[in-house]
Design a protein around this motif. Structure first.
Motif, PDB file in Angstrom:
ATOM      1  N   GLY A  10     116.076  90.358  19.544  1.00  0.00           N
ATOM      2  CA  GLY A  10     114.716  90.873  19.644  1.00  0.00           C
ATOM      3  C   GLY A  10     113.643  89.811  19.516  1.00  0.00           C
ATOM      4  O   GLY A  10     112.676  89.819  20.237  1.00  0.00           O
ATOM      5  N   MET A  11     113.756  88.891  18.599  1.00  0.00           N
ATOM      6  CA  MET A  11     112.713  87.890  18.365  1.00  0.00           C
ATOM      7  C   MET A  11     112.764  86.771  19.411  1.00  0.00           C
ATOM      8  O   MET A  11     111.812  86.047  19.571  1.00  0.00           O
ATOM      9  N   GLY A  12     113.864  86.620  20.097  1.00  0.00           N
ATOM     10  CA  GLY A  12     113.954  85.605  21.138  1.00  0.00           C
ATOM     11  C   GLY A  12     112.962  85.860  22.249  1.00  0.00           C
ATOM     12  O   GLY A  12     112.397  84.942  22.822  1.00  0.00           O
ATOM     13  N   GLY A  13     112.707  87.096  22.574  1.00  0.00           N
ATOM     14  CA  GLY A  13     111.754  87.444  23.621  1.00  0.00           C
ATOM     15  C   GLY A  13     110.329  87.112  23.230  1.00  0.00           C
ATOM     16  O   GLY A  13     109.551  86.615  24.033  1.00  0.00           O
ATOM     17  N   VAL A  14     109.960  87.379  21.982  1.00  0.00           N
ATOM     18  CA  VAL A  14     108.610  87.075  21.502  1.00  0.00           C
ATOM     19  C   VAL A  14     108.393  85.572  21.450  1.00  0.00           C
ATOM     20  O   VAL A  14     107.349  85.074  21.855  1.00  0.00           O
ATOM     21  N   GLY A  15     109.381  84.850  20.981  1.00  0.00           N
ATOM     22  CA  GLY A  15     109.278  83.391  20.927  1.00  0.00           C
ATOM     23  C   GLY A  15     109.123  82.788  22.305  1.00  0.00           C
ATOM     24  O   GLY A  15     108.353  81.849  22.516  1.00  0.00           O
ATOM     25  N   PHE A  16     109.826  83.349  23.268  1.00  0.00           N
ATOM     26  CA  PHE A  16     109.701  82.885  24.646  1.00  0.00           C
ATOM     27  C   PHE A  16     108.278  83.072  25.154  1.00  0.00           C
ATOM     28  O   PHE A  16     107.724  82.188  25.799  1.00  0.00           O
ATOM     29  N   TRP A  17     107.697  84.229  24.898  1.00  0.00           N
ATOM     30  CA  TRP A  17     106.336  84.508  25.385  1.00  0.00           C
ATOM     31  C   TRP A  17     105.299  83.618  24.717  1.00  0.00           C
ATOM     32  O   TRP A  17     104.336  83.191  25.349  1.00  0.00           O
ATOM     33  N   VAL A  18     105.476  83.307  23.441  1.00  0.00           N
ATOM     34  CA  VAL A  18     104.549  82.405  22.740  1.00  0.00           C
ATOM     35  C   VAL A  18     104.613  81.017  23.356  1.00  0.00           C
ATOM     36  O   VAL A  18     103.589  80.399  23.649  1.00  0.00           O
ATOM     37  N   ILE A  19     105.818  80.535  23.586  1.00  0.00           N
ATOM     38  CA  ILE A  19     105.983  79.214  24.207  1.00  0.00           C
ATOM     39  C   ILE A  19     105.424  79.225  25.620  1.00  0.00           C
ATOM     40  O   ILE A  19     104.749  78.287  26.046  1.00  0.00           O
ATOM     41  N   TYR A  20     105.655  80.297  26.351  1.00  0.00           N
ATOM     42  CA  TYR A  20     105.147  80.438  27.719  1.00  0.00           C
ATOM     43  C   TYR A  20     103.619  80.369  27.743  1.00  0.00           C
ATOM     44  O   TYR A  20     103.032  79.656  28.569  1.00  0.00           O
ATOM     45  N   ILE A  21     102.966  81.060  26.834  1.00  0.00           N
ATOM     46  CA  ILE A  21     101.492  81.044  26.771  1.00  0.00           C
ATOM     47  C   ILE A  21     100.983  79.664  26.395  1.00  0.00           C
ATOM     48  O   ILE A  21     100.005  79.173  26.966  1.00  0.00           O
ATOM     49  N   VAL A  22     101.633  78.996  25.446  1.00  0.00           N
ATOM     50  CA  VAL A  22     101.219  77.644  25.048  1.00  0.00           C
ATOM     51  C   VAL A  22     101.356  76.682  26.228  1.00  0.00           C
ATOM     52  O   VAL A  22     100.472  75.855  26.471  1.00  0.00           O
ATOM     53  N   VAL A  23     102.427  76.797  26.986  1.00  0.00           N
ATOM     54  CA  VAL A  23     102.624  75.924  28.152  1.00  0.00           C
ATOM     55  C   VAL A  23     101.539  76.192  29.203  1.00  0.00           C
ATOM     56  O   VAL A  23     100.986  75.252  29.783  1.00  0.00           O
ATOM     57  N   ILE A  24     101.201  77.434  29.454  1.00  0.00           N
ATOM     58  CA  ILE A  24     100.165  77.770  30.434  1.00  0.00           C
ATOM     59  C   ILE A  24      98.812  77.223  29.990  1.00  0.00           C
ATOM     60  O   ILE A  24      98.069  76.652  30.800  1.00  0.00           O
ATOM     61  N   VAL A  25      98.457  77.369  28.718  1.00  0.00           N
ATOM     62  CA  VAL A  25      97.183  76.850  28.210  1.00  0.00           C
ATOM     63  C   VAL A  25      97.152  75.328  28.320  1.00  0.00           C
ATOM     64  O   VAL A  25      96.144  74.750  28.742  1.00  0.00           O
ATOM     65  N   ALA A  26      98.231  74.652  27.969  1.00  0.00           N
ATOM     66  CA  ALA A  26      98.291  73.192  28.091  1.00  0.00           C
ATOM     67  C   ALA A  26      98.159  72.764  29.546  1.00  0.00           C
ATOM     68  O   ALA A  26      97.453  71.798  29.859  1.00  0.00           O
ATOM     69  N   PHE A  27      98.801  73.481  30.439  1.00  0.00           N
ATOM     70  CA  PHE A  27      98.706  73.187  31.872  1.00  0.00           C
ATOM     71  C   PHE A  27      97.263  73.325  32.352  1.00  0.00           C
ATOM     72  O   PHE A  27      96.750  72.460  33.062  1.00  0.00           O
ATOM     73  N   MET A  28      96.598  74.391  31.977  1.00  0.00           N
ATOM     74  CA  MET A  28      95.203  74.604  32.374  1.00  0.00           C
ATOM     75  C   MET A  28      94.300  73.501  31.811  1.00  0.00           C
ATOM     76  O   MET A  28      93.365  73.055  32.471  1.00  0.00           O
ATOM     77  N   TYR A  29      94.576  73.063  30.583  1.00  0.00           N
ATOM     78  CA  TYR A  29      93.768  71.998  29.989  1.00  0.00           C
ATOM     79  C   TYR A  29      93.899  70.716  30.807  1.00  0.00           C
ATOM     80  O   TYR A  29      92.896  70.090  31.147  1.00  0.00           O
ATOM     81  N   PHE A  30      95.116  70.324  31.131  1.00  0.00           N
ATOM     82  CA  PHE A  30      95.318  69.057  31.830  1.00  0.00           C
ATOM     83  C   PHE A  30      94.947  69.123  33.310  1.00  0.00           C
ATOM     84  O   PHE A  30      94.632  68.110  33.918  1.00  0.00           O
ATOM     85  N   ILE A  31      94.954  70.294  33.909  1.00  0.00           N
ATOM     86  CA  ILE A  31      94.616  70.424  35.315  1.00  0.00           C
ATOM     87  C   ILE A  31      93.132  70.698  35.535  1.00  0.00           C
ATOM     88  O   ILE A  31      92.530  70.184  36.479  1.00  0.00           O
ATOM     89  N   ALA A  32      92.499  71.478  34.674  1.00  0.00           N
ATOM     90  CA  ALA A  32      91.122  71.910  34.938  1.00  0.00           C
ATOM     91  C   ALA A  32      90.105  71.351  33.952  1.00  0.00           C
ATOM     92  O   ALA A  32      89.096  70.775  34.359  1.00  0.00           O
ATOM     93  N   ILE A  33      90.340  71.501  32.686  1.00  0.00           N
ATOM     94  CA  ILE A  33      89.310  71.182  31.687  1.00  0.00           C
ATOM     95  C   ILE A  33      89.156  69.684  31.492  1.00  0.00           C
ATOM     96  O   ILE A  33      88.037  69.166  31.501  1.00  0.00           O
ATOM     97  N   ARG A  34      90.236  68.966  31.320  1.00  0.00           N
ATOM     98  CA  ARG A  34      90.161  67.526  31.047  1.00  0.00           C
ATOM     99  C   ARG A  34      89.506  66.739  32.182  1.00  0.00           C
ATOM    100  O   ARG A  34      88.607  65.924  31.920  1.00  0.00           O
ATOM    101  N   PRO A  35      89.876  66.935  33.444  1.00  0.00           N
ATOM    102  CA  PRO A  35      89.203  66.194  34.521  1.00  0.00           C
ATOM    103  C   PRO A  35      87.720  66.529  34.644  1.00  0.00           C
ATOM    104  O   PRO A  35      86.904  65.659  34.947  1.00  0.00           O
ATOM    105  N   GLN A  36      87.359  67.780  34.374  1.00  0.00           N
ATOM    106  CA  GLN A  36      85.953  68.165  34.447  1.00  0.00           C
ATOM    107  C   GLN A  36      85.146  67.468  33.365  1.00  0.00           C
ATOM    108  O   GLN A  36      84.037  66.984  33.615  1.00  0.00           O
ATOM    109  N   ARG A  37      85.677  67.383  32.167  1.00  0.00           N
ATOM    110  CA  ARG A  37      84.977  66.670  31.079  1.00  0.00           C
ATOM    111  C   ARG A  37      84.838  65.187  31.406  1.00  0.00           C
ATOM    112  O   ARG A  37      83.815  64.580  31.126  1.00  0.00           O
ATOM    113  N   LYS A  38      85.882  64.601  31.997  1.00  0.00           N
ATOM    114  CA  LYS A  38      85.837  63.190  32.377  1.00  0.00           C
ATOM    115  C   LYS A  38      84.749  62.958  33.418  1.00  0.00           C
ATOM    116  O   LYS A  38      83.989  61.995  33.338  1.00  0.00           O
TER     117      LYS A  38
END
Length: 102
Positions: A10-38
């Motif tokens: 049961g907890m494996g599914g929740v852990g997967f989704w947390v990691i998935y969301i963290v990866v998506i947020v990190a991806f958005m930061y490096f693709i969209a937010i960081r270059p715009q600030r630069k």
């Protein structure tokens, strides 16, 4: 045997989704937010280095020469015509060529 144990923990599914969301947020930061600030930092450095006599391009695509600079405004002469001097906000400048030809 409980239903939770039979489904694989049961907890494996929740852990997967947390990691998935963290990866998506990190991806958005490096693709969209960081270059715009630069890009914003580069534009601020460009605006702060402007001097009288520099050739500039405005956001509307006009090319001119800086005649006067105040705190937040510049007066730009377009086309070498002394009757065509327009005051504008510094943030309307997108490109600067130094008068010395750098």
């Amino acid at each position: 045997m409980s239903l939770l144990a039979a489904s694989g923990g049961g907890m494996g599914g929740v852990g997967f989704w947390v990691i998935y969301i963290v990866v998506i947020v990190a991806f958005m930061y490096f693709i969209a937010i960081r270059p715009q600030r630069k890009q914003q930092k580069q534009l601020q450095a460009l605006i702060s280095s402007m001097e009288v006599g520099d050739s500039v391009e405005t956001t509307s695509g006009f090319y001119g020469v800086i005649i006067d600079i105040t705190d937040d405004m510049v007066i730009v002469e377009f086309g070498g015509n002394k009757n065509c001097r327009i005051p504008m906000v510094k943030t309307a400048i997108t490109r600067v060529e130094k008068a010395g030809g750098e």
